[in-house]
Design a protein around this motif. Sequence first.
Motif, PDB file in Angstrom:
ATOM      1  N   VAL A   1      21.898  88.513 118.985  1.00  0.00           N
ATOM      2  CA  VAL A   1      21.488  88.996 120.350  1.00  0.00           C
ATOM      3  C   VAL A   1      20.204  89.210 120.394  1.00  0.00           C
ATOM      4  O   VAL A   1      19.613  89.306 121.444  1.00  0.00           O
ATOM      5  N   TRP A   2      19.453  89.243 119.184  1.00  0.00           N
ATOM      6  CA  TRP A   2      17.891  89.332 119.518  1.00  0.00           C
ATOM      7  C   TRP A   2      17.343  88.126 119.690  1.00  0.00           C
ATOM      8  O   TRP A   2      16.029  88.018 119.942  1.00  0.00           O
ATOM      9  N   LYS A   3      17.890  87.152 119.707  1.00  0.00           N
ATOM     10  CA  LYS A   3      17.214  85.772 119.807  1.00  0.00           C
ATOM     11  C   LYS A   3      17.578  85.064 121.238  1.00  0.00           C
ATOM     12  O   LYS A   3      17.083  84.097 121.532  1.00  0.00           O
ATOM     13  N   GLN A   4      18.132  86.100 122.204  1.00  0.00           N
ATOM     14  CA  GLN A   4      18.216  85.557 123.346  1.00  0.00           C
ATOM     15  C   GLN A   4      16.881  85.663 124.199  1.00  0.00           C
ATOM     16  O   GLN A   4      16.239  86.716 124.109  1.00  0.00           O
ATOM     17  N   THR A   5      16.591  84.520 125.202  1.00  0.00           N
ATOM     18  CA  THR A   5      15.207  84.896 125.712  1.00  0.00           C
ATOM     19  C   THR A   5      15.676  84.446 127.138  1.00  0.00           C
ATOM     20  O   THR A   5      16.152  83.515 127.611  1.00  0.00           O
ATOM     21  N   ARG A   6      14.729  85.264 128.014  1.00  0.00           N
ATOM     22  CA  ARG A   6      14.483  84.808 129.317  1.00  0.00           C
ATOM     23  C   ARG A   6      13.466  84.215 129.911  1.00  0.00           C
ATOM     24  O   ARG A   6      12.459  84.289 129.333  1.00  0.00           O
ATOM     25  N   ILE A   7      13.689  83.059 130.639  1.00  0.00           N
ATOM     26  CA  ILE A   7      12.439  82.232 130.829  1.00  0.00           C
ATOM     27  C   ILE A   7      12.089  82.273 132.409  1.00  0.00           C
ATOM     28  O   ILE A   7      12.766  82.251 133.098  1.00  0.00           O
ATOM     29  N   ILE A   8      10.997  82.743 132.594  1.00  0.00           N
ATOM     30  CA  ILE A   8      10.461  82.985 134.074  1.00  0.00           C
ATOM     31  C   ILE A   8       9.359  81.741 134.439  1.00  0.00           C
ATOM     32  O   ILE A   8       8.248  81.671 133.481  1.00  0.00           O
ATOM     33  N   PRO A   9       9.828  81.141 135.411  1.00  0.00           N
ATOM     34  CA  PRO A   9       8.819  79.734 135.757  1.00  0.00           C
ATOM     35  C   PRO A   9       7.631  80.567 136.406  1.00  0.00           C
ATOM     36  O   PRO A   9       7.688  81.274 137.328  1.00  0.00           O
ATOM     37  N   VAL A  10       6.426  80.082 136.062  1.00  0.00           N
ATOM     38  CA  VAL A  10       5.200  80.472 136.696  1.00  0.00           C
ATOM     39  C   VAL A  10       4.397  79.401 136.966  1.00  0.00           C
ATOM     40  O   VAL A  10       4.165  78.602 136.251  1.00  0.00           O
ATOM     41  N   PHE A  11       3.979  79.070 138.288  1.00  0.00           N
ATOM     42  CA  PHE A  11       3.324  78.184 138.745  1.00  0.00           C
ATOM     43  C   PHE A  11       1.913  77.954 138.286  1.00  0.00           C
ATOM     44  O   PHE A  11       1.189  79.042 138.181  1.00  0.00           O
ATOM     45  N   LYS A  12       1.716  76.774 137.813  1.00  0.00           N
ATOM     46  CA  LYS A  12       0.190  76.325 137.277  1.00  0.00           C
ATOM     47  C   LYS A  12      -0.843  75.814 138.405  1.00  0.00           C
ATOM     48  O   LYS A  12      -1.608  76.613 138.873  1.00  0.00           O
ATOM     49  N   LYS A  13      -0.557  74.682 138.724  1.00  0.00           N
ATOM     50  CA  LYS A  13      -1.241  73.939 139.960  1.00  0.00           C
ATOM     51  C   LYS A  13      -0.747  72.729 140.038  1.00  0.00           C
ATOM     52  O   LYS A  13       0.349  72.275 139.523  1.00  0.00           O
ATOM     53  N   GLY A  14      -1.063  72.095 141.415  1.00  0.00           N
ATOM     54  CA  GLY A  14      -0.450  70.829 141.770  1.00  0.00           C
ATOM     55  C   GLY A  14       0.333  71.320 142.952  1.00  0.00           C
ATOM     56  O   GLY A  14       0.453  72.043 143.745  1.00  0.00           O
ATOM     57  N   ASP A  15       1.560  70.392 143.060  1.00  0.00           N
ATOM     58  CA  ASP A  15       2.382  70.502 143.951  1.00  0.00           C
ATOM     59  C   ASP A  15       3.344  71.690 143.632  1.00  0.00           C
ATOM     60  O   ASP A  15       4.251  71.521 142.708  1.00  0.00           O
TER      61      ASP A  15
END
Length: 486
Positions: free
Chosen positions: A110-124
């Motif tokens: 249960v501690w190995k669950q990870t939430r991923i948030i996309p963060v814009f870098k550059k480009g399109d």
Amino acid sequence: MPFLYETEMRYENDGDIANAFDDYFSSVFKPSTDFDGNDECNCNRIGDLVKIESVTDDDVILAIRELKSFPTVCVDNIPSLIIKGCAEFLIYPLLVLFHLSLRTKVFPAVWKQTRIIPVFKKGDAQNCENYRPIAILNSFSKIFESIIHKKLYNQVKNLISTSQHGFILKRSTTTNLFFLTNKIISSFESGSQLDVTYTDFSKAFDSIDFGIHLKKLHGIGFHVNLIDWLLSYLCNRTLYVYFNNAVSHEFTSTSGVTQGSSLGPLLFILFINDLTCVFKYSECLLFADDLKLFSSIRSDLDSVLLQRDLDCLFNWCTDNRLHLNIEKCSVLSYTRRAQPLNHVYKINNLVLTRSNTVTDLGIIFDTKLDFSQHIDTMVSKTYRRLGILKLRTREISIELTLKVLYCAHVRSNLEYCSIIWDPKYRNKIEIFERIQKNFLRYLLYRMFLLHSYVIFLICPVYSPDEMFLAFFSFTKLLLVKLIVII
């Protein structure tokens, strides 16, 4: 906003966009080989085995104190503020769980669950490939990882190469660039040139093979129980993408170290640590996966020897299943010769691009070590930040708050690695002084508006002479206050 994915398909629904990010982020993982502790390893084992025997109350207390106080919730929906506020009631239960995990050599799923948030870098902005995944971990997992990191670091810090400057105590990007700059100046003084090859690993943190990694840790001297625990910690981590309140399908990581944790960078450094041993004729500098390979060039023979080390680098990458993005690798020759030696360097028979400038850890280097382009770029960026600061702080009336925001968002940009590019000419120095004076004028203007408003509210009470004296005294107070703030 629709997002364009690799398959040229557009997605309008937030759920579909989250799954599109899911498909892209999961594609960077690779299948890992199985670990066999009986395999021979070329690493030299140390005398005392690296192991973690126990966790104490003080370890848990210190780890909770160091937990960052974010009001936002993590994967477990428990804010770190709540954990820190209830620390005295959580110490014993956490201590029991940590000991149970180490004894059974199993990291809680249960501690190995990870939430991923996309963060814009550059480009399109409509292309998923132009987004960086930010991992949000379980709060209790962070506490446990922080404890393990400290115990491991104290045992392996003397084994880490001196060429590595990333995530190491008393080393940083500044020490990395300072060492390189010193080498460049020495080559200028000796009349030779310094050829530096800048390399780029593709998704290095996500591409670490579990079997190869654990084999290296076994060779260093990690105890078998600790290796089993690390295998449980690394494998079968479930991840999902969170985008605009939409959640993607879960996927499992099959390679790489845990990003967003304190333990992941240390494990990566131990994986890449033996890379420095394969170079026989050149020197290298590392900042995590950022590698620079360089050598002093006096004749064509020196260039040939540097090429041999580049071949060794490619062979090491092949053996360790890491991929070099050769299109982004480049060569820069630092010299003041009228006719430098421009040798053609290759990796896997692909010619490396030769350039006159390169951005290294945020600093723009050129062949003459002039830093004029870096200063111009940084000044332009600083003025943009200062403009945004003025625009966003119109409703803020506290002078100290303005100063803190300025130091955090504007002055920090000016001070980054200033020991490297510190200007020597007066015209360059005056450019930075103008930025400082620009903010001071803005700060004085804001203070003047705030205090003068109070005076004009009561001005009918005063005669013209009394008003002039009050305004004069007020201006003196403003100047004194400004000096105290700055």
